[in-house]
Design a protein around this motif. Structure first.
Motif, PDB file in Angstrom:
ATOM      1  N   ARG B 430     -66.209  44.953 -63.942  1.00 10.81           N
ATOM      2  CA  ARG B 430     -64.946  45.644 -64.178  1.00 10.81           C
ATOM      3  C   ARG B 430     -64.980  47.074 -63.647  1.00 10.81           C
ATOM      4  N   ARG B 463     -55.429  49.499 -60.605  1.00 15.14           N
ATOM      5  CA  ARG B 463     -56.771  49.591 -61.206  1.00 15.14           C
ATOM      6  C   ARG B 463     -57.566  50.613 -60.403  1.00 15.14           C
ATOM      7  N   TYR B 466     -61.518  50.970 -60.703  1.00 14.88           N
ATOM      8  CA  TYR B 466     -62.427  49.820 -60.534  1.00 14.88           C
ATOM      9  C   TYR B 466     -63.595  50.192 -59.625  1.00 14.88           C
TER      10      TYR B 466
END
Lengths: 145, 553
Positions: B430, B463, B466
């Motif tokens: 993640r 994101r 990330y």
């Protein structure tokens, strides 16, 4: 494949043979086998070979990995000039040293191994390779990025 | 070591049962048998870490779910070396013990038990024993082979002249054949008729023993009075004080245990080599060859039925360059379901890569970036073997990973980044911290496009945290400080100078409290050592850093 430096391998072999000679000599002398004086010879020859071969010679290309504490022996080996520099001389010397140890069972392996090392030294091309001392001032090591 | 101790114990009890054996062998036998059993174990185990296809399969299969077990596979080369060193030491013990044995065989030749002797007559020269018997001769040859293999396997030789190491190490097959013959000599025997001729029994050397009654026998042979409490013959026989030999002892050679030990792993290894040979027999089709700055060449190719996971490596074999050499390269792009192309990046260092580059990129066009497709007809035949596993595969299985690359060491991580670009959702990862340290600013151009694409993709998918990219230029001559005009994202993440690892680790620990962070490093040894040390240190945020070590030669 033509770039193989046989001398480096021969050096490792000779060092190992020296140790084998010492071990065989100790077994022969301690056990007081018949003709144990060959065992004593083998110990002396083994020590001599180990001291001679301990300093690793400088490689033709690239950096040489030195053995720990080899600079002391390098100074001594350098003193003998062409006798220690030339690999053919070393080959003949090892062959002669290995012969007397062949008479006793305990040291016969040392003979075989030292003879092989002597043979590998002969693979060096004439004039192409010689033992050169690794300088105390070493070039800047290829640093970490 | 355990096998040596237990074997020593069992041998001593066997030796005491077979009294005549003791007079010939004594300590030499115990030592040689004990070291032989250690050698049995090690000679069988040493082959297992070399079954690389099997290990790659285990690493990726569902049958090995625990990360701890997978990390054991990282240590396979160390295990192989440990077994090798053990074989070396115990061969020394074995040889020394047998040399003593050879002497004892000839000096203590036993006339009573002729079959048990190894010597053919008393005082046979032990050197003859060594060279004219099958075990002796094969033993000497094995020691010579071992000597050649071990002297060529030292670290100094591997680093400088890998060829010597590789070619001599293939003598292992000769070693195993000699080992198989060595134990077939049938030197050690056991007694087959222990019930009719128990050890310590008294042989009556005239007539058959069964008709003589015991008391008569004892009055003939023993002049001292019967011990107290043994006045009746019946009581005497009940206590089995002495046994009478029914027949002469018969001996049979022990079944060579070594065959049982080494046959399994040897067959497994041979099967693996055969499988790899068949699999690599079909050449690959080279799609394109791209020349990158700083002496790097990229080769993209396809092959039928080739599957690889990110982080794995292959070996290249090009007969036009060298008939016998194989060189390993990490895959920088793995085949996916949609795209069968895979690729490697090679840095041109050394004669093999130089000759390879000259074959693929003729000198006239080495400056241009991409070669026209027409030239593909002239590409040499290229064979690949693999893919083989590496610890870098594990980076996708951590929730947070720190990947540090030094120079061309970025290649394993490039395949990871390519995979994330393709689809990041199936993996456990993640957050990825990607640190790339180079000496030359042009080196960043190898994967600048990939990094920018990845950065943009994650920003678009909302994101942004990330992938955290940090690029370091460790040596600067002050001239050029940007990678290229179009690489905005990378230019703003470019730092001059070496990374300050302690601060970096503290920062990662603070932002990932209580988590386990996987640390991966592909670069010079000094870098690897620094990171390993830092990973093992405690921090105040409760974050654990697990260092995954890759070993190159």
């Amino acid at each position: 494949m033509g770039q193989i430096e046989w001398a480096m391998w021969a050096n490792e072999q000779a060092l190992a043979s020296g140790l084998i000679l010492i071990t065989g000599g100790i077994v022969a002398t301690a056990g007081r086998f018949t003709q144990w004086y060959f065992g004593a010879y083998s110990i002396v020859a083994g020590v001599f070979v180990c001291l001679l071969e301990y300093p690793r010679g400088k490689r033709k290309k690239g950096s040489t990995m030195e053995r720990w504490g080899q600079k002391y022996m390098t100074a001594v080996v350098k003193l003998f000039g062409p006798f220690t520099r030339n690999y053919y001389v070393r080959a003949v010397l090892h062959l002669l040293l290995s012969v007397p140890a062949g008479f006793l069972l305990a040291t016969i392996l040392g003979t075989a191994c030292l003879a092989i090392a002597s043979g590998i030294y002969l693979l060096c091309p004439a004039g192409g390779c010689a033992w050169r001392a690794v300088d105390a001032h070493r070039a800047q090591a290829p640093g970490a990025a | 070591m355990l096998s040596a101790v237990t074997d020593l114990g069992s041998i001593e009890s066997t030796v005491s049962k077979n009294l005549p054996v003791v007079s010939i062998h004594q300590l030499g036998l115990c030592l040689s048998r004990a070291s032989a059993s250690v050698l049995n174990l090690n000679c069988s185990l040493i082959l297992l870490p070399m079954c690389r296809t099997l290990l790659a399969y285990l690493r990726g299969s569902q049958k090995v779910p625990s990360r701890r077990t997978r990390r054991l596979l990282d240590k396979s080369r160390t295990f192989h070396i440990t077994c090798g060193v053990t074989i070396c030491i115990f061969s020394g013990v074995h040889v020394a013990a047998h040399l003593v044995n050879a002497l004892n065989f000839s000096v203590n030749y036993s006339e009573d038990f002729v079959e048990l002797n190894a010597a053919r007559y008393r005082d046979e020269d032990p050197r003859k024993l060594l060279f004219t018997t099958v075990p002796g001769l094969t033993g000497v040859c094995m020691v010579v082979v071992l000597f050649l293999m071990i002297t060529a396997s030292t670290y100094a030789i591997r680093v400088s002249n890998y060829d010597i190491f590789w070619y001599t190490h293939n003598l292992f097959f000769v070693f195993y054949m000699l080992l198989t013959l060595h134990v077939s000599g049938g030197l050690l025997k056991y007694q087959t008729n222990l019930d009719t001729h128990p050890p310590g029994c008294i042989s009556l050397n005239r007539t058959s023993s069964q008709n003589i009654s015991l008391p008569e026998y004892f009055s003939e042979h023993f002049h001292e009075p019967f011990p107290e409490g043994f006045s009746k013959p019946a009581e005497f026989t009940q206590h089995k004080f002495v046994k009478i030999c029914m027949e002469e002892p018969r001996f049979q050679a022990n079944f060579p245990q070594t065959w049982l030990w080494i046959s399994g792993p040897l067959c497994l290894y041979c099967a693996e080599r055969l499988y790899r040979y068949i699999r690599s027999n079909k050449p690959v089709t080279i799609i394109s060859v791209i020349s990158h700055p700083s002496d790097v060449m990229e080769i993209r190719m396809v092959k039928e039925n080739f599957k690889a996971r990110p982080g794995q490596y292959i070996t290249l074999h090009c007969p036009s360059v060298s008939a016998l050499e194989n060189h390993p390269f990490t895959l920088t792009m793995c085949p996916t379901e949609t795209k069968a192309t895979f690729g490697v990046h090679l840095k041109i260092v050394g004669d093999w890569t130089e000759r390879f580059r000259d074959l693929l990129l003729p000198p006239s066009s080495q400056d241009s970036e991409i070669l026209p497709f027409i030239q593909s007809r002239n590409y040499p035949k290229l064979y690949i073997d693999g893919p083989f596993g590496s610890p870098f595969e594990e980076s996708l299985n951590y929730e947070v990973s720190l990947c540090v690359a030094g120079g061309i060491g970025v290649t394993p991580f490039a395949s990871i980044l390519n995979t994330l670009l393709d689809d990041w959702k199936p993996y456990k990862l993640r957050r990825l911290y990607f640190i790339w340290v180079c000496r030359d600013i042009q080196s960043f151009r190898w994967f600048a496009d990939l990094l920018c694409m990845l950065h943009n993709k994650f920003w678009q998918e909302n994101r942004p945290d990330y992938v955290n990219i940090q690029l370091y230029l460790s040596q600067t001559d002050g001239i050029q400080k940007i990678i290229g005009e179009k690489y905005h994202a990378l230019n703003s993440r470019l730092f001059i100078g070496r990374p300050r690892w302690k601060l970096l680790f503290d920062e990662i620990a603070k932002y990932n409290r209580g988590k386990t962070v996987g640390v991966f490093c592909c670069g010079p040894n000094s870098l690897s050592k620094t990171l390993h040390k830092l990973s093992n240190q405690n921090n105040s945020y409760g974050t654990r850093f697990e260092y995954n070590k890759e070993s190159f030669s």
